[in-house]
Design a protein around this motif. Structure first.
Motif, PDB file in Angstrom:
ATOM      1  N   VAL A 144       0.808  -1.229   0.000  1.00  0.00           N
ATOM      2  CA  VAL A 144       0.000   0.000   0.000  1.00  0.00           C
ATOM      3  C   VAL A 144       0.834   1.268   0.000  1.00  0.00           C
ATOM      4  O   VAL A 144       0.279   2.359  -0.071  1.00  0.00           O
ATOM      5  CB  VAL A 144      -0.974   0.007   1.203  1.00  0.00           C
ATOM      6  CG1 VAL A 144      -1.960  -1.147   1.106  1.00  0.00           C
ATOM      7  CG2 VAL A 144      -0.209  -0.060   2.528  1.00  0.00           C
ATOM      8  N   GLU A 190      -5.934  -2.512   1.902  1.00  0.00           N
ATOM      9  CA  GLU A 190      -6.299  -2.408   0.478  1.00  0.00           C
ATOM     10  C   GLU A 190      -7.796  -2.175   0.316  1.00  0.00           C
ATOM     11  O   GLU A 190      -8.222  -1.394  -0.550  1.00  0.00           O
ATOM     12  CB  GLU A 190      -5.861  -3.671  -0.250  1.00  0.00           C
ATOM     13  CG  GLU A 190      -4.350  -3.796  -0.400  1.00  0.00           C
ATOM     14  CD  GLU A 190      -3.930  -5.097  -1.066  1.00  0.00           C
ATOM     15  OE1 GLU A 190      -2.844  -5.119  -1.678  1.00  0.00           O
ATOM     16  OE2 GLU A 190      -4.689  -6.096  -0.969  1.00  0.00           O
ATOM     17  N   ALA A 191      -8.606  -2.845   1.141  1.00  0.00           N
ATOM     18  CA  ALA A 191     -10.058  -2.631   1.076  1.00  0.00           C
ATOM     19  C   ALA A 191     -10.405  -1.201   1.469  1.00  0.00           C
ATOM     20  O   ALA A 191     -11.273  -0.562   0.852  1.00  0.00           O
ATOM     21  CB  ALA A 191     -10.764  -3.633   1.993  1.00  0.00           C
ATOM     22  N   ARG A 192      -9.737  -0.685   2.474  1.00  0.00           N
ATOM     23  CA  ARG A 192      -9.994   0.688   2.892  1.00  0.00           C
ATOM     24  C   ARG A 192      -9.615   1.671   1.798  1.00  0.00           C
ATOM     25  O   ARG A 192     -10.311   2.672   1.570  1.00  0.00           O
ATOM     26  CB  ARG A 192      -9.207   0.993   4.169  1.00  0.00           C
ATOM     27  CG  ARG A 192      -9.581   2.321   4.811  1.00  0.00           C
ATOM     28  CD  ARG A 192      -8.855   2.535   6.121  1.00  0.00           C
ATOM     29  NE  ARG A 192      -7.446   2.841   5.910  1.00  0.00           N
ATOM     30  CZ  ARG A 192      -6.577   3.086   6.895  1.00  0.00           C
ATOM     31  NH1 ARG A 192      -6.981   3.019   8.154  1.00  0.00           N
ATOM     32  NH2 ARG A 192      -5.314   3.358   6.631  1.00  0.00           N
ATOM     33  N   ALA A 193      -8.518   1.390   1.085  1.00  0.00           N
ATOM     34  CA  ALA A 193      -8.099   2.265  -0.011  1.00  0.00           C
ATOM     35  C   ALA A 193      -9.125   2.267  -1.138  1.00  0.00           C
ATOM     36  O   ALA A 193      -9.284   3.274  -1.841  1.00  0.00           O
ATOM     37  CB  ALA A 193      -6.729   1.827  -0.532  1.00  0.00           C
ATOM     38  N   ARG A 194      -9.863   1.160  -1.308  1.00  0.00           N
ATOM     39  CA  ARG A 194     -10.910   1.080  -2.343  1.00  0.00           C
ATOM     40  C   ARG A 194     -12.228   1.663  -1.866  1.00  0.00           C
ATOM     41  O   ARG A 194     -13.208   1.680  -2.596  1.00  0.00           O
ATOM     42  CB  ARG A 194     -11.119  -0.376  -2.757  1.00  0.00           C
ATOM     43  CG  ARG A 194      -9.926  -1.017  -3.463  1.00  0.00           C
ATOM     44  CD  ARG A 194     -10.306  -2.343  -4.089  1.00  0.00           C
ATOM     45  NE  ARG A 194     -10.741  -3.315  -3.092  1.00  0.00           N
ATOM     46  CZ  ARG A 194      -9.938  -4.210  -2.507  1.00  0.00           C
ATOM     47  NH1 ARG A 194      -8.633  -4.226  -2.837  1.00  0.00           N
ATOM     48  NH2 ARG A 194     -10.399  -5.069  -1.631  1.00  0.00           N
ATOM     49  N   GLY A 195     -12.277   2.107  -0.614  1.00  0.00           N
ATOM     50  CA  GLY A 195     -13.505   2.673  -0.083  1.00  0.00           C
ATOM     51  C   GLY A 195     -14.457   1.650   0.488  1.00  0.00           C
ATOM     52  O   GLY A 195     -15.619   1.979   0.778  1.00  0.00           O
ATOM     53  N   GLU A 196     -14.002   0.424   0.669  1.00  0.00           N
ATOM     54  CA  GLU A 196     -14.875  -0.625   1.189  1.00  0.00           C
ATOM     55  C   GLU A 196     -14.864  -0.605   2.714  1.00  0.00           C
ATOM     56  O   GLU A 196     -13.859  -0.255   3.346  1.00  0.00           O
ATOM     57  CB  GLU A 196     -14.392  -1.992   0.699  1.00  0.00           C
ATOM     58  CG  GLU A 196     -14.402  -2.129  -0.813  1.00  0.00           C
ATOM     59  CD  GLU A 196     -13.786  -3.449  -1.280  1.00  0.00           C
ATOM     60  OE1 GLU A 196     -13.466  -4.272  -0.394  1.00  0.00           O
ATOM     61  OE2 GLU A 196     -13.623  -3.625  -2.491  1.00  0.00           O
TER      62      GLU A 196
END
Length: 458
Positions: free
Chosen positions: A383, A415-421
């Motif tokens: 990340v 990575e999920a947080r970076a995708r807005g999830e």
């Protein structure tokens, strides 16, 4: 009854009253009487001023001045100072290391310039933290010594020491403080930098190197001195930057250490055995017992759990420092060799660090350093530097022991947080949801129609 008619026991009682009342020193005749009773007058006189200060103040707190005196004595023993050449070389190393770190981390630079310290200056700066960590153990030992000596005193002699409990406690506390000073003084001859032992000993935002010990550390490594200086300066700056950036981190570390220390209790059986043969004129056996850790029993389950949490925390901190330092110092041909030498040194510890572990019952070597460094490397590769360093912004973002065990899960969340999830709920989220379900929905507030239904009765 005249003074000449008093027995040795009565003489001793009178001297105790003088000591406890802070009425001054002992005259030559009283010193001679102490010798007749098998006590070492020189030893008692050396402690007299400190004990009288405690008695006069009415305080049971331990006087730590002997710790500072002993530590500075050992630190300054060889008389070596800092040469202008070594100071200039290390200052140049810090300047270049700061530029390299700017490329390797988003954690901001320090507002104050790094310093080079003598061993004595390191003692002055770090001793307040060592005292804070050692005080719970010192109090436990001093209290237990008082109880054990009173228990071992024959019934017919207890009247002689009536009212002297505080004196006994003060002697025990003073001996412990002197031993702490001895250990810190020995440490001052081993540590290379302010962050060398892992815990934040220097004031926040202060990076430091000890040139005297830097020379000793590099003597057998067969590494160019300028490369060694650049690597260690980079590592020290990274450590200092982290604690300044995450201002909550210093208190977090110190609190975990002191929580562990407060759980330490003295082995009463071992202390009573020592008290049964304790000779006030020869306190070396008590000093050896203090430093060897013989008076500290095996850890409880709660202490073992606290120590595990502390080790994970220190490993998380030093793992980040290792990764950032490796990236910043990648230009150095000998970087990998220096890094391995530093890791080996931290894993083994020097004689002073081992003595501190025995004295306070606490080992400060992070056993999971390699695993933590591997976690930070995985996060960096996945990340990037910015997201990695943002994990130090708040305490609840910092990686946990589970993240060290399973870095892939941490990477997946980031990575999920970076995708807005939204992240998958964890055990704490599940517990909070269950609590909210049990409490039920709040009562509906009154509506406007209720207010308009007519006047309320008075």
């Amino acid at each position: 009854m005249t003074d000449d008619d008093r027995s040795p026991e009565e003489e001793f009682q009178e001297m105790l009253r003088q000591l406890l009342g802070g009425q001054g020193g002992l005259d030559p005749e009283q010193l001679q009487a102490l010798s007749a009773m098998g006590m070492d007058p020189a030893m008692l006189q050396s402690m007299l001023s400190r004990m009288q200060g405690a008695f006069a103040s009415g305080s049971d707190e331990i006087d730590w001045s002997s710790a500072k005196t002993q530590a500075l004595h050992l630190a300054n023993q060889d008389g070596r100072g800092i040469t202008s050449g070594s100071q200039h070389d290390l200052e140049q190393a810090f300047t270049l290391a700061a530029l390299w770190l700017t490329e390797a981390t988003t954690v901001s630079s320090l507002p104050t310039p790094p310093t080079v310290l003598t061993r004595g200056q390191w003692v002055e700066a770090s001793l307040p933290v060592w005292q804070e960590l050692a005080e719970p153990v010192a109090n436990s030992i001093a209290d237990a010594l008082t109880e054990a000596l009173q228990t071992q005193t024959p019934e017919e002699m207890r009247g002689m020491i009536a009212g002297a409990g505080r004196m006994i406690r003060t002697v025990g506390g003073t001996l412990f403080a002197a031993q702490l000073g001895n250990v810190v003084g020995r440490l001052s001859r081993e540590v290379v930098s302010g962050g060398d032992v892992g815990i934040p000993l220097m004031p926040a935002g202060q990076a430091s190197i000890l040139p005297q010990n830097f020379a000793d550390f590099g003597r057998d490594l067969e590494i160019e001195a300028d490369q060694l200086a650049l690597y260690l300066a980079t590592r020290e700056l990274a450590h200092a930057r982290l604690f300044r950036h995450a201002r909550w981190l210093r208190l977090h570390v110190i609190s975990q250490v002191t929580d562990f220390a407060r759980g330490i209790h003295v082995d009463i059986d071992a202390l009573e055995d020592l008290a049964s043969r304790f000779d006030p004129s020869s306190p070396h056996e008590l000093r050896e017992a203090l430093e060897s850790g013989a008076l500290l029993p095996q850890r409880t389950e709660a202490q073992t759990a606290a120590l595990t949490r502390l080790e994970n925390l220190l490993a998380t901190i030093e793992g980040w420092v290792d990764v950032v330092t490796a990236d910043a110092a990648s230009r150095l041909p000998a970087a990998d060799r220096v890094a391995e030498a530093v890791r080996r040194r931290r894993a083994v510890g020097g004689p002073g660090e081992q003595a501190m572990a025995s004295l306070v019952g606490l080992e400060l070597r992070p056993r999971r350093l390699r695993e933590a460094a591997a976690m930070w490397r995985a996060v960096t590769d996945a990340v990037g530097v910015g997201v990695r360093d943002s994990l130090w912004d708040y305490p609840d973002l910092m990686p946990t022991a589970d993240d060290i065990d399973d870095p892939n899960a941490l990477v997946a969340r980031l990575e999920a947080r970076a995708r807005g999830e939204q992240p998958a709920p964890d055990a704490m989220d599940d517990a909070l949801a269950a609590l909210l379900r049990e409490s039920g929905p709040p009562d509906d507030p009154p509506t406007g129609d209720d207010d308009a239904s007519g006047p309320h009765p008075v």
